[in-house]
Design a protein around this motif. Structure first.
Motif, mmCIF file in Angstrom:
data_model
loop_
_atom_site.group_PDB
_atom_site.id
_atom_site.type_symbol
_atom_site.label_atom_id
_atom_site.label_comp_id
_atom_site.label_asym_id
_atom_site.label_seq_id
_atom_site.Cartn_x
_atom_site.Cartn_y
_atom_site.Cartn_z
ATOM 1 N N ARG A 17 34.546 -33.335 -0.174
ATOM 2 C CA ARG A 17 34.623 -31.998 -0.759
ATOM 3 C C ARG A 17 35.930 -31.895 -1.556
ATOM 4 O O ARG A 17 36.993 -32.281 -1.052
ATOM 5 N N GLU A 18 35.849 -31.360 -2.755
ATOM 6 C CA GLU A 18 37.053 -31.134 -3.558
ATOM 7 C C GLU A 18 37.700 -29.846 -3.068
ATOM 8 O O GLU A 18 37.096 -28.774 -3.133
ATOM 9 N N PHE A 24 40.307 -34.572 -3.084
ATOM 10 C CA PHE A 24 39.031 -34.634 -2.354
ATOM 11 C C PHE A 24 39.282 -34.947 -0.882
ATOM 12 O O PHE A 24 40.052 -35.855 -0.540
ATOM 13 N N LEU A 75 33.269 -41.635 -5.819
ATOM 14 C CA LEU A 75 34.200 -40.749 -6.526
ATOM 15 C C LEU A 75 35.016 -41.471 -7.595
ATOM 16 O O LEU A 75 35.362 -40.866 -8.620
#
Length: 284
Positions: A17-18, A24, A75
């Motif tokens: 999750r950012e 992140f 990512l």
């Protein structure tokens, strides 16, 4: 929130999750059994993406490395390469994947207090650089600074601070569990409205930070206030707690938890209170 990546708990994993632009939250939850309850904790890693380089903060627990590696592989493509690994201290939930990170990412170097790591990984000794307080690493458009570790689990502990979004990485500081049954997993602290910080901080004091029961935590809270004020921290990314995005709202609760955890009698682990039906129900 969309669920991604199946983790080792055989449940949907809400991470990565950012939590701030270009930062992140990685990993997955770890179950803790205490006093007849099942808590969830974190052994989190964080990816900081700069304009010229990326940094991984903490490696997470060794069991989580395949998950963390998969999250990095999703990512990093299209983003600056992973050039730095910072670990807050030499304890398994923080550096247990160190050797595998350096092997998988051969351009990355280890930074922080790197004392003794060369004894375990002599093949990587030339990729280890010592940092001390106020040292900074330029990631392009943002920097990462070593700062005072107010809650110091080991002599070699450093905390980290990202300068653009003003994010603190406090390692074992701000350590508390959360409730899986209340759907806290992957939430920031302000979203977990039913979270009892006193209770969950006391659990961590029992399990990991036992020394806080023999220390005057009022002094640590005052020192923590000074650090947060000096750095103008906007977000806190603890290794063992939910990310904090409203410091003014949540910091008083964290300090209440530290003081309560220090004052409460040691409860000890209590696996014996779990019965076979409990375990069957939980794993079903």
């Amino acid at each position: 929130m969309a669920m991604r990546h199946q983790g080792t708990l055989n449940r949907p994993n809400p991470l990565p999750r950012e939590v701030a632009p270009g930062i992140f939250w990685l990993g997955e939850c770890l179950e803790q059994r205490q006093q007849g309850k099942i808590y969830h904790g974190c052994n989190a890693s964080f990816l900081i993406v700069g304009e010229t380089a990326s940094m991984l903060v903490e490696t997470g627990h060794p069991k989580d490395f395949p998950i963390t590696e998969g999250q990095l592989n999703k990512l990093l493509p299209g983003r600056p390469p992973l050039k730095y690994l910072f670990v807050t201290h030499q304890e398994t939930p923080h550096c247990g994947g160190l050797g595998r990170v350096l092997t998988r990412f051969p351009d990355a170097i280890l930074v922080g207090d790197v004392s003794d790591y060369h004894l375990a990984f002599p093949q990587h000794e030339h990729r280890m650089r010592m940092m001390k307080e106020h040292d900074e690493i330029d990631l392009g458009g943002r920097s990462f600074r070593a700062v005072e570790p107010v809650v110091r689990d080991m002599r070699t502990t450093w905390w980290g601070f990202e300068t653009r979004e003003r994010v603190l990485f406090p390692g074992d500081g701000f350590a508390y569990s959360h409730y899986h049954e209340d759907h806290h997993c992957g939430l920031v602290a302000e979203e977990a409205t039913s979270l009892d910080l006193q209770d969950t901080t006391a659990v961590f004091s029992d399990l990991a930070l036992w020394w806080t029961k023999w220390a005057d935590m009022r002094n640590y809270c005052a020192r923590l206030d000074l650090l947060m004020e000096r750095l103008q921290v906007k977000t806190v990314c603890p290794t063992h707690g939910l990310v904090i995005t409203d410091v003014a709202k949540t910091m008083p609760k964290v300090k209440e938890g530290l003081l309560f955890g220090s004052a409460a009698a040691e409860r000890g682990t209590n696996e014996a209170k779990f019965t076979a039906p409990d375990l069957v129900e939980e794993t079903a």
